[in-house]
Design a protein around this motif. Structure first.
Motif, PDB file in Angstrom:
ATOM      1  N   LEU A   6      13.519  -7.188  -4.105  1.00 28.44           N
ATOM      2  CA  LEU A   6      13.903  -6.137  -5.053  1.00 28.44           C
ATOM      3  C   LEU A   6      12.659  -5.446  -5.606  1.00 28.44           C
ATOM      4  O   LEU A   6      12.623  -4.226  -5.730  1.00 28.44           O
ATOM      5  CB  LEU A   6      14.736  -6.733  -6.188  1.00 28.44           C
ATOM      6  N   SER A  10      11.967  -1.529  -4.972  1.00 23.98           N
ATOM      7  CA  SER A  10      12.039  -0.674  -6.159  1.00 23.98           C
ATOM      8  C   SER A  10      10.665  -0.152  -6.581  1.00 23.98           C
ATOM      9  O   SER A  10      10.565   0.834  -7.303  1.00 23.98           O
ATOM     10  CB  SER A  10      12.658  -1.430  -7.330  1.00 23.98           C
ATOM     11  N   TYR A  39      20.047 -10.466  -6.162  1.00 17.76           N
ATOM     12  CA  TYR A  39      20.305  -9.097  -6.609  1.00 17.76           C
ATOM     13  C   TYR A  39      21.095  -8.345  -5.549  1.00 17.76           C
ATOM     14  O   TYR A  39      20.962  -8.585  -4.350  1.00 17.76           O
ATOM     15  CB  TYR A  39      18.982  -8.372  -6.873  1.00 17.76           C
ATOM     16  N   SER A  40      21.876  -7.375  -6.035  1.00 19.94           N
ATOM     17  CA  SER A  40      22.713  -6.572  -5.144  1.00 19.94           C
ATOM     18  C   SER A  40      22.077  -5.195  -4.917  1.00 19.94           C
ATOM     19  O   SER A  40      21.097  -4.832  -5.562  1.00 19.94           O
ATOM     20  CB  SER A  40      24.096  -6.391  -5.766  1.00 19.94           C
ATOM     21  N   GLU A  41      22.680  -4.468  -4.033  1.00 23.16           N
ATOM     22  CA  GLU A  41      22.258  -3.084  -3.778  1.00 23.16           C
ATOM     23  C   GLU A  41      22.435  -2.245  -5.047  1.00 23.16           C
ATOM     24  O   GLU A  41      21.627  -1.369  -5.332  1.00 23.16           O
ATOM     25  CB  GLU A  41      23.093  -2.500  -2.625  1.00 23.16           C
ATOM     26  N   ASN A  42      23.478  -2.536  -5.844  1.00 27.77           N
ATOM     27  CA  ASN A  42      23.678  -1.817  -7.118  1.00 27.77           C
ATOM     28  C   ASN A  42      22.521  -2.077  -8.081  1.00 27.77           C
ATOM     29  O   ASN A  42      22.117  -1.181  -8.817  1.00 27.77           O
ATOM     30  CB  ASN A  42      25.001  -2.213  -7.781  1.00 27.77           C
ATOM     31  N   LEU A  44      19.429  -2.623  -7.220  1.00 28.74           N
ATOM     32  CA  LEU A  44      18.337  -1.786  -6.725  1.00 28.74           C
ATOM     33  C   LEU A  44      18.556  -0.337  -7.148  1.00 28.74           C
ATOM     34  O   LEU A  44      17.631   0.311  -7.645  1.00 28.74           O
ATOM     35  CB  LEU A  44      18.221  -1.892  -5.202  1.00 28.74           C
ATOM     36  N   GLN A  45      19.756   0.153  -6.984  1.00 26.93           N
ATOM     37  CA  GLN A  45      20.056   1.536  -7.380  1.00 26.93           C
ATOM     38  C   GLN A  45      19.816   1.740  -8.870  1.00 26.93           C
ATOM     39  O   GLN A  45      19.263   2.757  -9.287  1.00 26.93           O
ATOM     40  CB  GLN A  45      21.499   1.903  -7.010  1.00 26.93           C
TER      41      GLN A  45
END
Length: 136
Positions: A6, A10, A39-42, A44-45
């Motif tokens: 992550l 990021s 951690y999820s893709e959300n 990261l977003q």
């Protein structure tokens, strides 16, 4: 993904990511059986949104008040109001910078337009007197 991945994706270091979790800017990470954060893709977003908002001049407090717990649900009115206010702040800053630039260019021109028959010290006094005339 784990915290190092992550961090890499990021562009934020791991202490920053942990800090964002601590201040509830980023939801607490789910834990795997071994105790490691996952951690999820959300996530990261959300970090990328936080980073972009900071680059646009938003403070962490402002970002926290704007970002919903679930980034797929936004308060449209509040978001638009905050974005518009930030644009207005940037425009005021741009105007102030343009005014400062013009003042400096005027001063540079005045310094470079020194009459040949006076010294730099006399020119400095001449400019000082023209910018700050005495009140007598």
């Amino acid at each position: 993904m784990n915290i190092s991945e992550l961090s890499r994706l990021s562009g934020l270091n791991t202490p920053t990511i942990r800090y964002y979790e601590q201040i509830k800017l980023l939801p607490k990470a789910k834990r795997k059986a071994n105790g490691y954060r996952h951690y999820s893709e959300n996530d990261l977003q959300q970090l990328l949104l936080i980073k972009q908002a900071q680059q646009a001049g938003f403070s962490l407090t402002e970002i926290k008040s704007l970002l919903p717990a679930n980034i797929t649900v936004w308060d449209h009115g509040k978001l638009m109001e905050s974005l518009s206010a930030k644009v207005a702040e940037i425009e005021q800053l741009e105007q102030k910078l343009a005014d400062n630039k013009q003042s400096l260019l005027t001063l540079i021109h005045a310094i470079n337009s020194k009459p040949d028959d006076i010294s730099c010290e006399e020119n400095a006094q001449r400019l000082f007197n023209s910018y700050f005339p005495s009140s007598s």
